[in-house]
Design a protein around this motif. Structure first.
Motif, PDB file in Angstrom:
ATOM      1  N   THR A  94      36.121  39.453  34.182  1.00  8.43           N
ATOM      2  CA  THR A  94      35.885  38.412  35.185  1.00  8.43           C
ATOM      3  C   THR A  94      36.442  38.850  36.526  1.00  8.43           C
ATOM      4  OG1 THR A  94      37.978  37.261  34.697  1.00  8.43           O
ATOM      5  CG2 THR A  94      36.001  36.560  33.467  1.00  8.43           C
ATOM      6  N   HIS A  96      37.285  36.904  40.437  1.00 12.23           N
ATOM      7  CA  HIS A  96      37.329  35.640  41.185  1.00 12.23           C
ATOM      8  C   HIS A  96      37.628  35.923  42.643  1.00 12.23           C
ATOM      9  CE1 HIS A  96      38.062  31.443  42.142  1.00 12.23           C
ATOM     10  NE2 HIS A  96      39.215  31.786  42.683  1.00 12.23           N
ATOM     11  N   GLN A  98      38.205  33.777  46.446  1.00 16.33           N
ATOM     12  CA  GLN A  98      38.354  32.485  47.118  1.00 16.33           C
ATOM     13  C   GLN A  98      38.859  32.705  48.538  1.00 16.33           C
ATOM     14  OE1 GLN A  98      41.357  29.734  45.606  1.00 16.33           O
ATOM     15  NE2 GLN A  98      39.941  28.046  45.934  1.00 16.33           N
ATOM     16  N   GLU A 107      33.837  30.483  47.595  1.00 16.08           N
ATOM     17  CA  GLU A 107      34.397  30.761  46.276  1.00 16.08           C
ATOM     18  C   GLU A 107      33.312  31.370  45.402  1.00 16.08           C
ATOM     19  OE1 GLU A 107      37.274  28.623  42.934  1.00 16.08           O
ATOM     20  OE2 GLU A 107      36.392  27.477  44.576  1.00 16.08           O
ATOM     21  N   ASP A 109      32.613  33.561  41.437  1.00 17.58           N
ATOM     22  CA  ASP A 109      33.113  34.031  40.148  1.00 17.58           C
ATOM     23  C   ASP A 109      32.064  34.915  39.488  1.00 17.58           C
ATOM     24  OD1 ASP A 109      35.767  32.561  39.428  1.00 17.58           O
ATOM     25  OD2 ASP A 109      34.486  31.019  40.304  1.00 17.58           O
TER      26      ASP A 109
END
Length: 242
Positions: A94, A96, A98, A107, A109
């Motif tokens: 994963t 991420h 932001q 944002e 993902d």
């Protein structure tokens, strides 16, 4: 935004990961960088790397403006990559991203499916998916891949990164060794250059062997002539407590 552009320097670090890169273990570490445009300090960026005995890793980066320019630059960035260090390289699970505090909050993902060799990206309510070849990484994990590649004496590596709905290919080449003085000390790092078709854009990264090839300086010149630098301010290895 200047702080956004400067923090990207850490993501533009010679991203040399690929299927040929060995996943030799890296020690857990923390590092802090000074972000500058020209001679003006505009921000700070911290990175942290943690791993366990099973090969799982967490890699995080946080960037924010200095208080002297916070009235103009308000963006704060947080990125994280989670995955595994495996026998034939990095395998992110994963990613991420932001960005907050400014006028362009965002944002995103990414989720990697290695059984199907696909990646999905959730961005502000939208979803895209695409096929990826083995060895594909996310932008933040690329710095770890670079460190591993240089430890194997790789000097010319092409790699693939899932970014913005596209599979991007980059090539980086070791172009020499220079003495570099930064707030964290004086080093004899190898110099790595990003090979581009657009000669007006320039990216150089200096990576110190004594720090497992962690970048100690990153330099980028944009097409408009603006120059950005990220210099290592502090570094420490972190003892793992089981």
């Amino acid at each position: 935004m200047l702080i956004t552009r400067l923090s990207k320097l850490l993501l533009l670090v010679a991203m040399l990961a690929g299927s040929a890169v060995s996943a030799a273990p890296l020690p857990d570490f923390e590092a802090s960088y000074i972000l500058k445009r020209g001679s003006l300090r505009i921000g700070t960026s911290n990175i942290e790397f943690r791993s366990d005995d099973d090969g799982n890793y967490v890699y995080e980066s946080r960037s924010w403006p200095t208080r002297w320019v916070a009235w103009l630059l308000k963006d704060r960035l947080h990125e994280s990559s989670r995955g595994r260090l495996i026998a034939d390289g990095l395998r992110p699970d994963t990613y991420h991203y932001q960005r907050t505090g400014g006028s362009r909050e965002r944002e995103a993902d990414l989720s990697f499916d290695w059984e199907e060799n696909r990646v999905s990206n959730h961005v502000e309510g939208s979803l895209w998916e695409m096929e990826i070849p083995p060895g594909t990484i996310d932008k933040l994990a690329s710095q770890l891949g670079m460190m591993l590649a240089l430890r194997q004496n790789k000097d010319d590596v092409t790699f693939k990164v899932a970014d913005g709905g596209r599979l991007k290919e980059y090539r980086y080449k070791v172009t020499g060794q220079e003495t570099v003085e930064v707030p964290a000390g004086t080093f004899e790092p190898v110099k790595v250059t990003k090979l581009r078709d657009n000669k007006e854009r320039v990216t150089h990264v200096w990576c110190a062997p004594e720090l497992n090839y962690l970048p100690v300086r990153i330099f980028q010149r944009e097409t408009d002539g603006a120059e950005y630098t990220s210099d290592l301010e502090s570094f420490s290895e972190v003892l793992r407590i089981d």
